[in-house]
Every structure is written in structure tokens, then in C-alpha cells.
Design an enzyme around this catalytic site. Structure first.
Site, PDB file in Angstrom:
ATOM      1  N   SER A 248       0.834  -1.203   0.000  1.00 40.01           N
ATOM      2  CA  SER A 248       0.000   0.000   0.000  1.00 40.01           C
ATOM      3  C   SER A 248       0.868   1.253   0.000  1.00 40.01           C
ATOM      4  CB  SER A 248      -0.920   0.006   1.224  1.00 40.01           C
ATOM      5  OG  SER A 248      -1.371   1.325   1.461  1.00 40.01           O
TER       6      SER A 248
ATOM      7  N   HIS B  61      -0.709  -0.935  -4.546  1.00 36.06           N
ATOM      8  CA  HIS B  61      -2.058  -0.585  -4.100  1.00 36.06           C
ATOM      9  C   HIS B  61      -2.075   0.917  -3.810  1.00 36.06           C
ATOM     10  CE1 HIS B  61      -5.906  -1.370  -2.022  1.00 36.06           C
ATOM     11  NE2 HIS B  61      -5.490  -0.535  -1.097  1.00 36.06           N
TER      12      HIS B  61
ATOM     13  N   ASP C  85      -3.861   4.101  -2.585  1.00 39.97           N
ATOM     14  CA  ASP C  85      -4.969   4.528  -1.725  1.00 39.97           C
ATOM     15  C   ASP C  85      -5.320   5.980  -1.981  1.00 39.97           C
ATOM     16  OD1 ASP C  85      -5.708   2.266   0.003  1.00 39.97           O
ATOM     17  OD2 ASP C  85      -3.591   2.339   0.576  1.00 39.97           O
TER      18      ASP C  85
ATOM     19  N   MET D 161      -7.865   8.984  -1.018  1.00 37.91           N
ATOM     20  CA  MET D 161      -8.788   9.392   0.044  1.00 37.91           C
ATOM     21  C   MET D 161      -9.217  10.829  -0.163  1.00 37.91           C
ATOM     22  SD  MET D 161      -6.740   7.846   3.258  1.00 37.91           S
ATOM     23  CE  MET D 161      -6.480   6.091   3.457  1.00 37.91           C
TER      24      MET D 161
ATOM     25  N   HIS E 153      -7.452   2.065  -5.152  1.00 39.08           N
ATOM     26  CA  HIS E 153      -8.514   1.925  -4.153  1.00 39.08           C
ATOM     27  C   HIS E 153      -9.106   3.302  -3.873  1.00 39.08           C
ATOM     28  CE1 HIS E 153      -9.469   0.714   0.321  1.00 39.08           C
ATOM     29  NE2 HIS E 153     -10.560   0.913  -0.390  1.00 39.08           N
TER      30      HIS E 153
ATOM     31  N   MET F 157     -11.223   5.551  -1.980  1.00 42.66           N
ATOM     32  CA  MET F 157     -12.005   5.785  -0.756  1.00 42.66           C
ATOM     33  C   MET F 157     -12.579   7.183  -0.890  1.00 42.66           C
ATOM     34  SD  MET F 157      -9.356   3.995   1.862  1.00 42.66           S
ATOM     35  CE  MET F 157      -8.004   4.146   0.709  1.00 42.66           C
TER      36      MET F 157
ATOM     37  N   MET G  58     -12.417  -5.055   3.344  1.00 46.62           N
ATOM     38  CA  MET G  58     -11.706  -4.156   4.258  1.00 46.62           C
ATOM     39  C   MET G  58     -11.679  -4.803   5.636  1.00 46.62           C
ATOM     40  SD  MET G  58     -10.531  -1.500   2.715  1.00 46.62           S
ATOM     41  CE  MET G  58      -9.824  -0.858   4.236  1.00 46.62           C
TER      42      MET G  58
ATOM     43  N   ASP H 195      -7.476  -5.967   2.880  1.00 44.12           N
ATOM     44  CA  ASP H 195      -6.759  -4.706   3.088  1.00 44.12           C
ATOM     45  C   ASP H 195      -6.986  -4.210   4.516  1.00 44.12           C
ATOM     46  OD1 ASP H 195      -5.534  -2.231   2.852  1.00 44.12           O
ATOM     47  OD2 ASP H 195      -7.033  -1.398   1.483  1.00 44.12           O
TER      48      ASP H 195
HETATM   49  C1  DX5 Z   1      -6.614   1.881   4.824  1.00 42.43           C
HETATM   50  C2  DX5 Z   1      -6.035   1.649   3.459  1.00 42.43           C
HETATM   51  C3  DX5 Z   1      -5.001   0.596   3.453  1.00 42.43           C
HETATM   52  C4  DX5 Z   1      -3.837   0.853   4.359  1.00 42.43           C
HETATM   53  C5  DX5 Z   1      -3.318  -0.450   4.850  1.00 42.43           C
HETATM   54  O1  DX5 Z   1      -7.656   2.745   4.752  1.00 42.43           O
HETATM   55  O2  DX5 Z   1      -7.028   1.308   2.537  1.00 42.43           O
HETATM   56  O3  DX5 Z   1      -4.588   0.242   2.154  1.00 42.43           O
HETATM   57  O4  DX5 Z   1      -2.805   1.587   3.770  1.00 42.43           O
HETATM   58  O5  DX5 Z   1      -2.312  -0.217   5.764  1.00 42.43           O
HETATM   59  P1  DX5 Z   1      -1.860  -1.313   6.804  1.00 42.43           P
HETATM   60  O6  DX5 Z   1      -1.360  -2.493   6.033  1.00 42.43           O
HETATM   61  O7  DX5 Z   1      -0.777  -0.596   7.567  1.00 42.43           O
HETATM   62  O8  DX5 Z   1      -3.063  -1.656   7.653  1.00 42.43           O
HETATM   63 ZN    ZN Z   2      -6.414   0.399   0.582  1.00 40.96          ZN
END
Ligand code: DX5
Ligand code: ZN
Length: 230
Positions: free
Chosen positions: A12, A37, A39, A41, A70, A72, A141, A179
Site C-alpha cells: 500500500s 495498491h 490509496d 482518500m 482503491h 475511498m 476491508m 486490506d
Molecule cells: C486503509 C487503506 C489501506 C492501508 C493499509 O484505509 O485502505 O490500504 O494503507 O495499511 P496497513 O497495512 O498498515 O493496515
Molecule cells: Zn487500501
């Protein structure tokens, strides 16, 4: 691998060094990783803000990694075109974030990217039952999204098992991704329950060198299959 099933580790980006993201991408590729991956947000769907399409576009120029994006993001249908154009290979939207989930997934497919759906910890699997044939992946998740470094929510394991059964029953080829809180300690149980793609942020990036860490994750996943005699 004894079961003939490929396990993919997707680091990630959230735990990578944001000051040198390009170098981090290259280091992953050199270490034999295939996926990153990413992320995204928006500060609305989750209480945090990360990166957007311009960063993805920039990383795409120097990386052959599979960009697992991903989102979010609230109402992700507003952004799927931008991420596809920026070079995302897969676009994963949250079932909770869009009213017209089927339409959003069909749009991602039309754009030439692979459609995927993420489910928050409390969201029932029924949300995606009828979409399975058209989904490349379902993301379970195992923490509430928004931050790296959170603890794995134990009931996620049962959810993965139930999703595995649902996919098999549907005769679909949908991958299962997990994840949140994925570590070397739980990776064997996750794969045993039916996971195909393991996302790891803090448990991956904090423990270089990346090639050794990658090997370790995969070894643990494969070892469980050997124990099961499959
Ligand atoms: C959380 C993200 C994850 C996060 C995972 O909201 O979607 O991808 O980065 O991090 P770890 O592996 O540290 O839980
Ligand atoms: Zn993620």
C-alpha cells in the site's frame, strides 16, 4: 505453488515514502513486486486526504507495476474516467459510496480498466452477490478505511470464507483482496480462508529490503497450502 493458485502481495502506497514516490515504485519493481495498491482518500468518505489522478499519471510514466487503485471517495463515479486516463489498471470503488454500483463498474470496464468493489467491515456480502461475474476483484476491508497501521478486525476472516464460497457457487473468477492490518502473522490464515491478493502497508514498507519482505510474505502463504496437503 502446490495449489496452483497465485498469491499476490500489493504494497500500500500509503506507507511508502511520499517524498520519493518514484524511487519507491522502482524499488518495488526491482524487488519483484507486480502490484502497487494506490490509496485515494477524499476527506469525505474517509477522514483523511491522500493523492489524486495527477500523481497516478506521473507515477505511470516510469512504472510497469499493476496500478490497483482503491478509491475511498464519495460518489466515485465522478472520478473513474480521470483515474482510467491517468493509467490505473484496476479501479476499486466502495459499495457504500455509490448508489448505482453496477453502472459505475460497467463504466470502469468500458474505460478499459478492471472493475472492483470494496466493502467496509460491517457491509454485508449481499451488496455484491449479483455483480460477481463482472468484477475482477472484491476487496474485503479488514479495518475501517482511512489510515494505515490499524489492527486487523478478526471477523473479517469469516467474511473472506463466506465470500470464497459465494464466488465458487457463482462459478466466477473474481479475486479476493484483503486490506488492513495484514501482517506475516495472519497471512497464512487469510490465504487459507480464500484470499488471493494481500494488501500490506506498514508491515511491508517498514521492513526493507523489499525483496526479502516480499519473499517472506509469499513463503508464509505457500507454506499453509503445503500443510494442508493440497
Ligand atoms: C486503509 C487503506 C489501506 C492501508 C493499509 O484505509 O485502505 O490500504 O494503507 O495499511 P496497513 O497495512 O498498515 O493496515
Ligand atoms: Zn487500501
Amino acid at each position: 505453488m502446490s495449489q496452483g493458485k497465485e498469491i499476490i502481495l500489493a504494497p500500500s502506497i500509503l506507507s511508502a515514502d511520499f517524498c520519493r514516490l518514484g524511487e519507491e515504485m522502482n524499488a518495488l519493481e526491482e524487488a519483484g513486486l507486480k502490484w502497487i495498491h494506490i490509496d485515494v482518500m477524499d476527506g469525505a468518505f474517509v477522514p483523511n486526504i491522500s493523492i489524486g489522478p495527477p500523481v497516478v499519471e506521473c507515477l505511470r510514466k516510469n512504472s510497469n507495476l499493476f496500478f490497483d487503485t482503491h478509491l475511498m471517495v464519495d460518489r466515485p463515479e465522478r472520478y473513474v474516467d480521470d483515474f482510467a486516463k491517468a493509467g490505473s489498471d484496476l479501479i476499486c470503488v466502495h459499495a457504500e459510496a455509490t448508489v448505482h454500483l453496477e453502472r459505475t463498474c460497467a463504466r470502469i470496464d468500458d474505460l478499459g480498466a478492471k472493475p472492483a468493489v470494496a466493502l467496509n467491515p460491517h457491509t454485508p456480502l449481499e451488496m455484491i452477490r449479483y455483480l460477481l461475474p463482472q468484477l475482477h476483484m472484491v476487496l474485503i476491508m479488514s479495518v475501517n478505511p482511512g489510515f494505515g497501521g490499524q489492527a486487523f478486525i478478526p471477523f473479517s476472516l469469516q467474511k473472506i470464507r463466506e465470500l470464497r464460497a459465494m464466488i465458487d457457487e457463482a462459478g466466477a473468477r473474481t479475486l479476493i483482496q484483503v486490506d488492513g492490518g495484514v501482517t506475516p502473522e495472519n497471512v497464512a490464515d487469510l490465504v487459507d480462508a480464500g484470499a488471493d491478493v494481500l494488501v500490506s502497508g506498514s508491515s511491508f514498507f517498514k521492513f526493507p529490503p523489499y525483496d526479502k519482505r516480499h519473499e517472506m510474505f509469499l513463503f508464509l502463504a505457500e507454506n499453509r497450502f503445503a500443510q494442508d496437503g493440497m
